[in-house]
Every structure is written in structure tokens, then in C-alpha cells.
Scaffold this active site. Structure first.
Site, PDB file in Angstrom:
ATOM      1  N   ARG A  72       4.358  -7.003  12.700  1.00  0.00           N
ATOM      2  CA  ARG A  72       3.059  -6.616  13.260  1.00  0.00           C
ATOM      3  C   ARG A  72       2.188  -7.861  13.450  1.00  0.00           C
ATOM      4  O   ARG A  72       2.478  -8.933  12.893  1.00  0.00           O
ATOM      5  CB  ARG A  72       2.305  -5.655  12.311  1.00  0.00           C
ATOM      6  CG  ARG A  72       2.900  -4.266  12.187  1.00  0.00           C
ATOM      7  CD  ARG A  72       1.992  -3.325  11.374  1.00  0.00           C
ATOM      8  NE  ARG A  72       2.638  -2.013  11.190  1.00  0.00           N
ATOM      9  CZ  ARG A  72       2.037  -0.954  10.630  1.00  0.00           C
ATOM     10  NH1 ARG A  72       0.787  -1.038  10.201  1.00  0.00           N
ATOM     11  NH2 ARG A  72       2.677   0.201  10.496  1.00  0.00           N
ATOM     12  N   ARG A  74       3.985   0.651   2.522  1.00  0.00           N
ATOM     13  CA  ARG A  74       4.212  -0.482   3.401  1.00  0.00           C
ATOM     14  C   ARG A  74       3.934  -1.733   2.590  1.00  0.00           C
ATOM     15  O   ARG A  74       2.812  -1.937   2.108  1.00  0.00           O
ATOM     16  CB  ARG A  74       3.302  -0.444   4.638  1.00  0.00           C
ATOM     17  CG  ARG A  74       3.708  -1.463   5.678  1.00  0.00           C
ATOM     18  CD  ARG A  74       2.997  -1.231   7.006  1.00  0.00           C
ATOM     19  NE  ARG A  74       1.740  -1.935   7.058  1.00  0.00           N
ATOM     20  CZ  ARG A  74       1.611  -3.214   7.423  1.00  0.00           C
ATOM     21  NH1 ARG A  74       2.678  -3.923   7.734  1.00  0.00           N
ATOM     22  NH2 ARG A  74       0.428  -3.790   7.467  1.00  0.00           N
ATOM     23  N   THR A  88       5.905   8.986   9.933  1.00  0.00           N
ATOM     24  CA  THR A  88       6.491   7.664   9.641  1.00  0.00           C
ATOM     25  C   THR A  88       6.194   7.219   8.218  1.00  0.00           C
ATOM     26  O   THR A  88       6.857   6.338   7.697  1.00  0.00           O
ATOM     27  CB  THR A  88       5.938   6.578  10.592  1.00  0.00           C
ATOM     28  OG1 THR A  88       4.510   6.485  10.378  1.00  0.00           O
ATOM     29  CG2 THR A  88       6.231   6.901  12.033  1.00  0.00           C
ATOM     30  N   GLU A  94      -6.404   7.380   7.654  1.00  0.00           N
ATOM     31  CA  GLU A  94      -5.321   8.207   8.216  1.00  0.00           C
ATOM     32  C   GLU A  94      -4.791   9.194   7.181  1.00  0.00           C
ATOM     33  O   GLU A  94      -4.382  10.306   7.504  1.00  0.00           O
ATOM     34  CB  GLU A  94      -4.193   7.302   8.701  1.00  0.00           C
ATOM     35  CG  GLU A  94      -3.070   8.038   9.354  1.00  0.00           C
ATOM     36  CD  GLU A  94      -2.017   7.096   9.923  1.00  0.00           C
ATOM     37  OE1 GLU A  94      -2.386   6.037  10.444  1.00  0.00           O
ATOM     38  OE2 GLU A  94      -0.834   7.434   9.816  1.00  0.00           O
ATOM     39  N   GLU A 118      -1.933  -2.678  12.709  1.00  0.00           N
ATOM     40  CA  GLU A 118      -1.067  -2.060  13.714  1.00  0.00           C
ATOM     41  C   GLU A 118      -1.651  -2.270  15.116  1.00  0.00           C
ATOM     42  O   GLU A 118      -2.862  -2.254  15.305  1.00  0.00           O
ATOM     43  CB  GLU A 118      -1.004  -0.563  13.414  1.00  0.00           C
ATOM     44  CG  GLU A 118       0.036   0.168  14.195  1.00  0.00           C
ATOM     45  CD  GLU A 118       0.180   1.587  13.708  1.00  0.00           C
ATOM     46  OE1 GLU A 118      -0.753   2.123  13.111  1.00  0.00           O
ATOM     47  OE2 GLU A 118       1.255   2.160  13.906  1.00  0.00           O
ATOM     48  N   CYS A 138       1.103  11.249   9.154  1.00  0.00           N
ATOM     49  CA  CYS A 138       2.076  10.776  10.143  1.00  0.00           C
ATOM     50  C   CYS A 138       3.472  10.824   9.518  1.00  0.00           C
ATOM     51  O   CYS A 138       3.669  10.326   8.403  1.00  0.00           O
ATOM     52  CB  CYS A 138       1.765   9.347  10.578  1.00  0.00           C
ATOM     53  SG  CYS A 138       2.970   8.687  11.749  1.00  0.00           S
ATOM     54  N   ARG A 155      -5.460   5.546   0.741  1.00  0.00           N
ATOM     55  CA  ARG A 155      -4.539   4.418   0.891  1.00  0.00           C
ATOM     56  C   ARG A 155      -4.814   3.541  -0.322  1.00  0.00           C
ATOM     57  O   ARG A 155      -5.930   3.000  -0.435  1.00  0.00           O
ATOM     58  CB  ARG A 155      -4.760   3.674   2.193  1.00  0.00           C
ATOM     59  CG  ARG A 155      -4.258   4.421   3.435  1.00  0.00           C
ATOM     60  CD  ARG A 155      -2.752   4.471   3.484  1.00  0.00           C
ATOM     61  NE  ARG A 155      -2.197   5.320   4.532  1.00  0.00           N
ATOM     62  CZ  ARG A 155      -1.908   4.906   5.758  1.00  0.00           C
ATOM     63  NH1 ARG A 155      -2.184   3.672   6.116  1.00  0.00           N
ATOM     64  NH2 ARG A 155      -1.374   5.733   6.640  1.00  0.00           N
ATOM     65  N   ARG A 170       0.833  -1.196   0.000  1.00  0.00           N
ATOM     66  CA  ARG A 170       0.000   0.000   0.000  1.00  0.00           C
ATOM     67  C   ARG A 170       0.866   1.243   0.000  1.00  0.00           C
ATOM     68  O   ARG A 170       1.982   1.214   0.503  1.00  0.00           O
ATOM     69  CB  ARG A 170      -0.985   0.031   1.168  1.00  0.00           C
ATOM     70  CG  ARG A 170      -0.379   0.137   2.562  1.00  0.00           C
ATOM     71  CD  ARG A 170      -0.008   1.531   2.993  1.00  0.00           C
ATOM     72  NE  ARG A 170       0.317   1.572   4.416  1.00  0.00           N
ATOM     73  CZ  ARG A 170       1.092   2.489   5.001  1.00  0.00           C
ATOM     74  NH1 ARG A 170       1.705   3.392   4.284  1.00  0.00           N
ATOM     75  NH2 ARG A 170       1.268   2.480   6.315  1.00  0.00           N
TER      76      ARG A 170
HETATM   77  P1  ADP Z   1      -1.576  -0.075   6.972  1.00  0.00           P
HETATM   78  O1  ADP Z   1      -0.888  -1.232   6.339  1.00  0.00           O
HETATM   79  O2  ADP Z   1      -2.541   0.571   6.046  1.00  0.00           O
HETATM   80  O3  ADP Z   1      -0.619   0.866   7.618  1.00  0.00           O
HETATM   81  P2  ADP Z   1      -2.537  -1.842   9.074  1.00  0.00           P
HETATM   82  O4  ADP Z   1      -1.204  -2.338   9.459  1.00  0.00           O
HETATM   83  O5  ADP Z   1      -3.493  -1.458  10.150  1.00  0.00           O
HETATM   84  O6  ADP Z   1      -2.532  -0.569   8.137  1.00  0.00           O
HETATM   85  O7  ADP Z   1      -3.223  -3.006   8.159  1.00  0.00           O
HETATM   86  C1  ADP Z   1      -4.468  -2.692   7.568  1.00  0.00           C
HETATM   87  C2  ADP Z   1      -5.207  -3.960   7.222  1.00  0.00           C
HETATM   88  O8  ADP Z   1      -4.458  -4.663   6.206  1.00  0.00           O
HETATM   89  C3  ADP Z   1      -5.335  -4.931   8.399  1.00  0.00           C
HETATM   90  O9  ADP Z   1      -6.626  -5.534   8.327  1.00  0.00           O
HETATM   91  C4  ADP Z   1      -4.292  -5.978   8.126  1.00  0.00           C
HETATM   92  O10 ADP Z   1      -4.664  -7.235   8.648  1.00  0.00           O
HETATM   93  C5  ADP Z   1      -4.293  -6.013   6.612  1.00  0.00           C
HETATM   94  N1  ADP Z   1      -3.038  -6.505   6.044  1.00  0.00           N
HETATM   95  C6  ADP Z   1      -1.808  -5.948   6.157  1.00  0.00           C
HETATM   96  N2  ADP Z   1      -0.901  -6.695   5.500  1.00  0.00           N
HETATM   97  C7  ADP Z   1      -1.570  -7.746   4.941  1.00  0.00           C
HETATM   98  C8  ADP Z   1      -1.207  -8.875   4.148  1.00  0.00           C
HETATM   99  N3  ADP Z   1       0.072  -9.076   3.742  1.00  0.00           N
HETATM  100  N4  ADP Z   1      -2.185  -9.751   3.778  1.00  0.00           N
HETATM  101  C9  ADP Z   1      -3.463  -9.560   4.157  1.00  0.00           C
HETATM  102  N5  ADP Z   1      -3.894  -8.510   4.912  1.00  0.00           N
HETATM  103  C10 ADP Z   1      -2.952  -7.624   5.290  1.00  0.00           C
HETATM  104  N1  DAR Z   2       0.132   5.685  16.912  1.00  0.00           N
HETATM  105  C1  DAR Z   2       1.060   6.714  16.486  1.00  0.00           C
HETATM  106  C2  DAR Z   2       1.490   6.487  15.028  1.00  0.00           C
HETATM  107  C3  DAR Z   2       2.662   5.605  14.809  1.00  0.00           C
HETATM  108  C4  DAR Z   2       2.867   5.184  13.358  1.00  0.00           C
HETATM  109  N2  DAR Z   2       1.648   4.475  12.832  1.00  0.00           N
HETATM  110  C5  DAR Z   2       0.780   5.076  12.012  1.00  0.00           C
HETATM  111  N3  DAR Z   2       1.016   6.223  11.455  1.00  0.00           N
HETATM  112  N4  DAR Z   2      -0.358   4.447  11.736  1.00  0.00           N
HETATM  113  C6  DAR Z   2       2.228   6.719  17.464  1.00  0.00           C
HETATM  114  O1  DAR Z   2       2.852   7.772  17.600  1.00  0.00           O
HETATM  115  O2  DAR Z   2       2.461   5.677  18.086  1.00  0.00           O
END
Ligand code: ADP
Ligand code: DAR
Length: 344
Positions: A297, A268, A261, A213, A302, A259, A217, A114
Site C-alpha cells: 500500500r 493487518r 476482507t 469501518e 489504503e 468488510c 480498530r 491492528r
Molecule cells: P488499516 O490499516 O486500519 O486498514 P489504512 O491502511 O488506511 O487502514 O492505514 C491507516 C493509517 O495507518 C494510515 O494513516 C497509514 O498511514 C497508517 N499506517 C499503516 N501502517 C503503518 C505503519 N507501519 N507505520 C505507520 N503508520 C502506518
Molecule cells: N473499498 C472496498 C473495500 C476493500 C477492502 N478494504 C477495506 N475493507 N478497507 C472495495 O471493495 O474495494
């Protein structure tokens, strides 16, 4: 919003706690961006949530220059990226060296890549007005409706979506959850769920979240470990969307995100991967992850936990590296993790 220097608990470890000095606070506390965004708003999430890892959010591109005395050291600490450095983008899938590392499907459950994007002429989520957020929803969903071929699909607003449908999309890892307390304190959940929604193609291998966010995305995902195919689809989709939208970008920070990051590529690249043996030796697991600039993760996004020995493994570097490098980081790390799992 408070105008006095915040009180942080002694065990606060966020980058906000580390880099907001009384001197910087005094120098910035009365400044306001053209969109009316203030230092108090930028630090509010980290003040409300002292367990934050970062603790700050930008309300617009100007936040990164007006509040640079605070944002620059945080960006340096997280990305290792200097205030004078320049970010370079390379989204060319042909430059990726990533044959499927698990063609038998013994380890990799799914792959997802993404990027975050924000429209250049509208503030970021923490400073956006309800009318501006609704304008983003209209402009982006209309642009998405013009996509063709395997990228074609439909837009589903969150407002009015049946709770069962929302829950199923979240459970299937396609849809974002309602914003957590960090996003809440940053003002990113205001007017929820108005102006938010998800676009996806029929196969749910190409999806776009609107107004989570970031304003967009843009997501490519599928079962298995064909990382190159997932990356190629995302590259095509981003190129198609750039024909009808101008995203916020700077030569210094790359794609501008709420953010810090996510600055730079805002990418990601992740796999959900079965590593039960490594999971019982987290010291070795984390050593391999650190060596390959990986983040571990849980499988529901997250702040979630792994389940059944399955982990979300993704690149940690986003700024000062190209999109190709982000995916190469993840790929090379996944190859090393699979070798380590096999050897146990
Ligand atoms: P982001 O990747 O947008 O920063 P998250 O880490 O919260 O946000 O992940 C968003 C959604 O994508 C969650 O439901 C997570 O389980 C799903 N996800 C992330 N990576 C994968 C993957 N490789 N395969 C399937 N689902 C994924
Ligand atoms: N929860 C915030 C964001 C950390 C990075 N993750 C994001 N952007 N989704 C923190 O300062 O922990």
C-alpha cells in the site's frame, strides 16, 4: 435501494460483479436480517463504485449466513476459505519467530499491527443506528478508561476536535481519515463525525479507533522494526479489553467485521519500509510480495501512493490463519524484501 438486478460496466472486476448472478439476486433480494439489513444495502457500495475490489459489506453477523450464497464465494475467492472450514485464533507472542530484521534502522521506518473488533450485541457499522453507534462510543471509551500502565491514556471524540488537531493526527498516521466513497456508499459515514473518536496512550504506541469501518480498530505501533514488541503490546491490550467486552466471533469466520476482507483475525500487520531500488523494479517487488502473501500500500493508508521510496507492506491473509501467522507472513516477507533491496 434498488430491487432490480444491478447493471455493472463491462470492465467491472469486483468480486461482487463476478459472483452476483441473477439467480442469487432473485433468491436474496427480499430477505432481511433481524436488524433490517438487506441485500440492496450489502451490495450498494459495489454498485455505486464499480471499481471496487470486493464491493460488499455486512450489516451484522447474520448477513454472512442469510446472504451466504453471495458472501461465501466472495470469501472463498479472497481468502481461499471454504464454507465448511473452521477458523482458529492464536495470539501468543511467544510463538512468533521475529527478531528485529533491521536493528540498524536502515529500512524500516515504523511498525503497526491492528485488529478490527465489533461488539457482539450491536450491529456492524453499515446497519448500526445513531443511538447504537453512540452507545458503542460510551461503552468502549469507558472500558478504555480503565486500562492501566503503558496502555493507559485518554479518549478524544472527533466531534468538537479542532481541525488542526485532526489534520495533525492523520498526518502523523495515528488517526483515520473521513470515510472514502466506498465506506460512504456502505453507510459507514452516516452521522459523521458523531460517535467517532480515538483513544491513545501518552506515547501514541497504543491507539483505538472507535466507529470507523469497524466499531473498534485496536492498534499497536512504534518507530523502527521491533515487530515482536509491537505484537506483544497488542496481544496484552486485546486480552485486557476482552475482560470487559464480548466481541462478535464465530468458529467459522473468526472475528466478525463489516468488510469480508477483514474476517478471521481482522489483523493487518504492516511496516513502513524504505525500498527505493525495488520500487524501480515493481515486477520483482510484486513477485516477492505475492510469494509471501503480502499487500503493498501507499504510506497514507489504503488507496494512497508510496512517497520517497517508502511503502506500506502488510500481510494479505487474515482468515484461516492465526494472528501469529499473520505477523509471521509479514515478517518473513519483510526479510525477503530487505535482502532483495540489499542485493541491488
Ligand atoms: P488499516 O490499516 O486500519 O486498514 P489504512 O491502511 O488506511 O487502514 O492505514 C491507516 C493509517 O495507518 C494510515 O494513516 C497509514 O498511514 C497508517 N499506517 C499503516 N501502517 C503503518 C505503519 N507501519 N507505520 C505507520 N503508520 C502506518
Ligand atoms: N473499498 C472496498 C473495500 C476493500 C477492502 N478494504 C477495506 N475493507 N478497507 C472495495 O471493495 O474495494
Amino acid at each position: 435501494m434498488s430491487l432490480t438486478f444491478p447493471t455493472f460496466p463491462k470492465n467491472c472486476r469486483s468480486l461482487l460483479c463476478q459472483y452476483l448472478t441473477p439467480e442469487i439476486f432473485e433468491a436474496l433480494k427480499d430477505k432481511t436480517t433481524a436488524n433490517g439489513y438487506t441485500l440492496a444495502q450489502a451490495i450498494h457500495s459495489g454498485v455505486q463504485n464499480p471499481d471496487s475490489s470486493i464491493g460488499v459489506y455486512a450489516g451484522d453477523a447474520e448477513s454472512y449466513t442469510l446472504f451466504a450464497p453471495l458472501f461465501d464465494p466472495i470469501i472463498k475467492a479472497y481468502h481461499g476459505f471454504d464454507p465448511q472450514s473452521r477458523h482458529y485464533s492464536n495470539f501468543n507472542p511467544d510463538a512468533l519467530n521475529a527478531d528485529n530484521p533491521d536493528p540498524e534502522g536502515a529500512y524500516i521506518v515504523s511498525t503497526r499491527i491492528r485488529v478490527g473488533r465489533n461488539l457482539a450485541d450491536i450491529p456492524l457499522g453499515p446497519a448500526i443506528s445513531k443511538a447504537q453507534r453512540n452507545e458503542v462510543e460510551v461503552r468502549v471509551s469507558q472500558a478504555l478508561s480503565r486500562l492501566e500502565g503503558d496502555l493507559g491514556g485518554s479518549y478524544y471524540p472527533l466531534q468538537g476536535m479542532r481541525d488542526a488537531d485532526t489534520a495533525q493526527l492523520i498526518s502523523d498516521h495515528f488517526l483515520f481519515k473521513a470515510g472514502d466513497r466506498f465506506l460512504e456508499a456502505a453507510g459507514l459515514n452516516r452521522d459523521w463525525p458523531e460517535g467517532r473518536g480515538i483513544f491513545h496512550n501518552n506515547d501514541k504506541t497504543f491507539l483505538v479507533w472507535i466507529n470507523e469501518e469497524d466499531q473498534l480498530r485496536i492498534i499497536s505501533m512504534q518507530h523502527g522494526g521491533n515487530i515482536g514488541e509491537v505484537f506483544s503490546r497488542l496481544a496484552r491490550a486485546v486480552k485486557a479489553l476482552e475482560q470487559s467486552m464480548t466481541f462478535s466471533y464465530s468458529d467459522h469466520l473468526g472475528y466478525i467485521t463489516s468488510c469480508p476482507t477483514n474476517l478471521g483475525t481482522a489483523m493487518r500487520a504492516s511496516v513502513h519500509i524504505k525500498l527505493p531500488k525495488l520500487g524501480s523494479d515493481m515486477k520483482a517487488f510484486e513477485a516477492i510480495a505475492d510469494a509471501h502473501h503480502l499487500q503493498i500500500r501507499g504510506i497514507h493508508g489504503e488507496h494512497s501512493q508510496s512517497e520517497g521510496g517508502i511503502y506500506d507492506i502488510s500481510n494479505r491473509r487474515r482468515l484461516g490463519v492465526s494472528e501469529v501467522q499473520c505477523v509471521q507472513d509479514m515478517y518473513d516477507g519483510v526479510v525477503a524484501l530487505i535482502e532483495a533491496e540489499r542485493s541491488r
